[in-house]
Design a protein around this motif. Sequence first.
Motif, mmCIF file in Angstrom:
data_model
loop_
_atom_site.group_PDB
_atom_site.id
_atom_site.type_symbol
_atom_site.label_atom_id
_atom_site.label_comp_id
_atom_site.label_asym_id
_atom_site.label_seq_id
_atom_site.Cartn_x
_atom_site.Cartn_y
_atom_site.Cartn_z
ATOM 1 N N VAL A 1 -39.998 0.995 67.806
ATOM 2 C CA VAL A 1 -40.293 -0.353 68.327
ATOM 3 C C VAL A 1 -38.993 -1.063 68.692
ATOM 4 O O VAL A 1 -38.854 -1.620 69.791
ATOM 5 N N GLN A 2 -38.025 -1.015 67.781
ATOM 6 C CA GLN A 2 -36.776 -1.745 68.013
ATOM 7 C C GLN A 2 -36.019 -1.183 69.228
ATOM 8 O O GLN A 2 -35.632 -1.928 70.132
ATOM 9 N N SER B 1 -38.234 6.459 63.209
ATOM 10 C CA SER B 1 -39.385 5.919 62.476
ATOM 11 C C SER B 1 -40.132 4.989 63.441
ATOM 12 O O SER B 1 -39.603 4.620 64.494
ATOM 13 N N ARG C 1 -43.652 -10.324 64.622
ATOM 14 C CA ARG C 1 -42.241 -10.541 64.266
ATOM 15 C C ARG C 1 -41.347 -10.631 65.507
ATOM 16 O O ARG C 1 -40.402 -11.405 65.543
ATOM 17 N N HIS C 2 -41.640 -9.808 66.515
ATOM 18 C CA HIS C 2 -40.728 -9.712 67.665
ATOM 19 C C HIS C 2 -41.192 -10.497 68.884
ATOM 20 O O HIS C 2 -40.513 -10.515 69.913
ATOM 21 N N GLY D 1 -46.822 5.172 62.955
ATOM 22 C CA GLY D 1 -47.106 3.848 63.535
ATOM 23 C C GLY D 1 -48.499 3.800 64.125
ATOM 24 O O GLY D 1 -48.883 4.679 64.876
ATOM 25 N N PHE E 1 -49.740 -1.598 62.546
ATOM 26 C CA PHE E 1 -48.283 -1.691 62.478
ATOM 27 C C PHE E 1 -47.738 -2.418 63.708
ATOM 28 O O PHE E 1 -46.866 -3.294 63.611
ATOM 29 N N SER F 1 -45.537 -5.834 64.094
ATOM 30 C CA SER F 1 -44.244 -5.867 64.811
ATOM 31 C C SER F 1 -44.284 -6.919 65.899
ATOM 32 O O SER F 1 -43.300 -7.625 66.133
ATOM 33 N N GLU G 1 -40.676 1.913 63.085
ATOM 34 C CA GLU G 1 -39.871 0.687 63.185
ATOM 35 C C GLU G 1 -38.723 0.855 64.189
ATOM 36 O O GLU G 1 -38.477 -0.010 65.040
ATOM 37 N N GLU G 2 -38.019 2.001 64.093
ATOM 38 C CA GLU G 2 -36.892 2.254 64.996
ATOM 39 C C GLU G 2 -37.378 2.411 66.437
ATOM 40 O O GLU G 2 -36.714 1.969 67.379
#
Length: 316
Positions: free
Chosen positions: A107-108, A102, A145-146, A134, A138, A142, A104-105
């Motif tokens: 990015v992480q 995803s 947050r990061h 994304g 988005f 992120s 999110e995944e």
Amino acid sequence: MELVRGLHNLRPRHRGCVATIGNFDGVHAGHQAILKRLRSHSARMGLPGCVVIFEPQPREYFAPNAAPPRLTRLRDKLMLLEAEGVDRVLCLAFNRRLRELSAEEFVQQVLIDGLGVKHLEVGDDFRFGCDRSGDFAFLEGSGERHGFTVEAANTVAESGDRISSTRLRQVLADGDFELAERLLGRPFSISGRVMYGQQLGRTLGAPTANVQLKRLHAPLKGVFRVSAVLDEDPFKGSHQGVANIGMRPTVEGDGQPHLEVHLLDFKGNLYGRHLTVLFHEKLRDEQRFDSLDALQAAITADIAAARAQWASDSNK
Ligand SMILES: Cc1cc2nc3c(=O)[nH]c(=O)nc-3n(C[C@H](O)[C@H](O)[C@H](O)COP(=O)(O)O)c2cc1C
Ligand SMILES: Nc1ncnc2c1ncn2[C@@H]1O[C@H](COP(=O)(O)OP(=O)(O)OP(=O)(O)O)[C@@H](O)[C@H]1O
């Protein structure tokens, strides 16, 4: 420039960089603008500039037979990225695992855990992650947050239209090499190693160097006015020539497209050498001739047309 193949080859020392992501097929003027911004953020932040690319390119993974032709093989893309001052390339295998991540995944795992990105530079239409979910908004979220910043580069256009790899493929297929040169910032070229052919060319009065296309699905076909650089060394001079990309229907080729180059006034052995072929003008479409004599006459006319154009260029 350092090439890192796959997330598993990233080390702690690779963490902390400014990055951009995309296919970068052709490394055209739109890409070059992004890479210029990458360089300036890299200098400002004192961090290496990293480009994340995919191999195969996503569309080649999803539809291997229907994917668009490639403007650059990986090798040429890497050379062009290096020339644009990129410090590091992370080349990710585009496979099932990657496509299922995803946004999110992605990015992480890629940007945070893998690269420790501090600034991300993307084009304004950039999308990524499973089903392209994304987008810039988005990424901005992120980033907050990061702890990384994100910037969307403005669209780079030529004659009012966005520059893209897709547009370049069309321009090349149309044989508009002047426009291609403006979109790329250099002439379009294909490079490869010279391999043995059927040795028929010499009997046709035009010995040809057969440049290995391997899996490159070339974005153009026909007969062209070209120049060629040997062994990637422009200081060894560039040679004028004519070239054919096609199936050679007159001589019953092997069912594979070939790039064959005849260098004007060149004597010497080219087998095994690396040739970069720059395309300047389309002379005609490839044809099936009734005889080798007719093919020979056509090639003689191609050479005369190319010579006339070079002569007129040098009088400008
Ligand atoms: C400038 C140029 C134009 C060509 N045009 C055609 C063509 O229209 N039709 C064709 O069947 N082959 C064409 N060929 C390919 C020739 O058939 C090929 O070069 C010849 O068969 C030599 O092949 P070999 O080097 O494998 O011996 C062209 C080659 C050159 C260099
Ligand atoms: N003309 C342009 N202006 C600004 N940014 C661009 C331009 N072309 C590409 N980019 C950006 O460069 C990055 C890499 O682009 P990518 O190679 O994936 O797309 P592309 O050249 O538009 O190709 P395609 O035609 O296949 O979509 C992305 O962030 C993209 O948004």
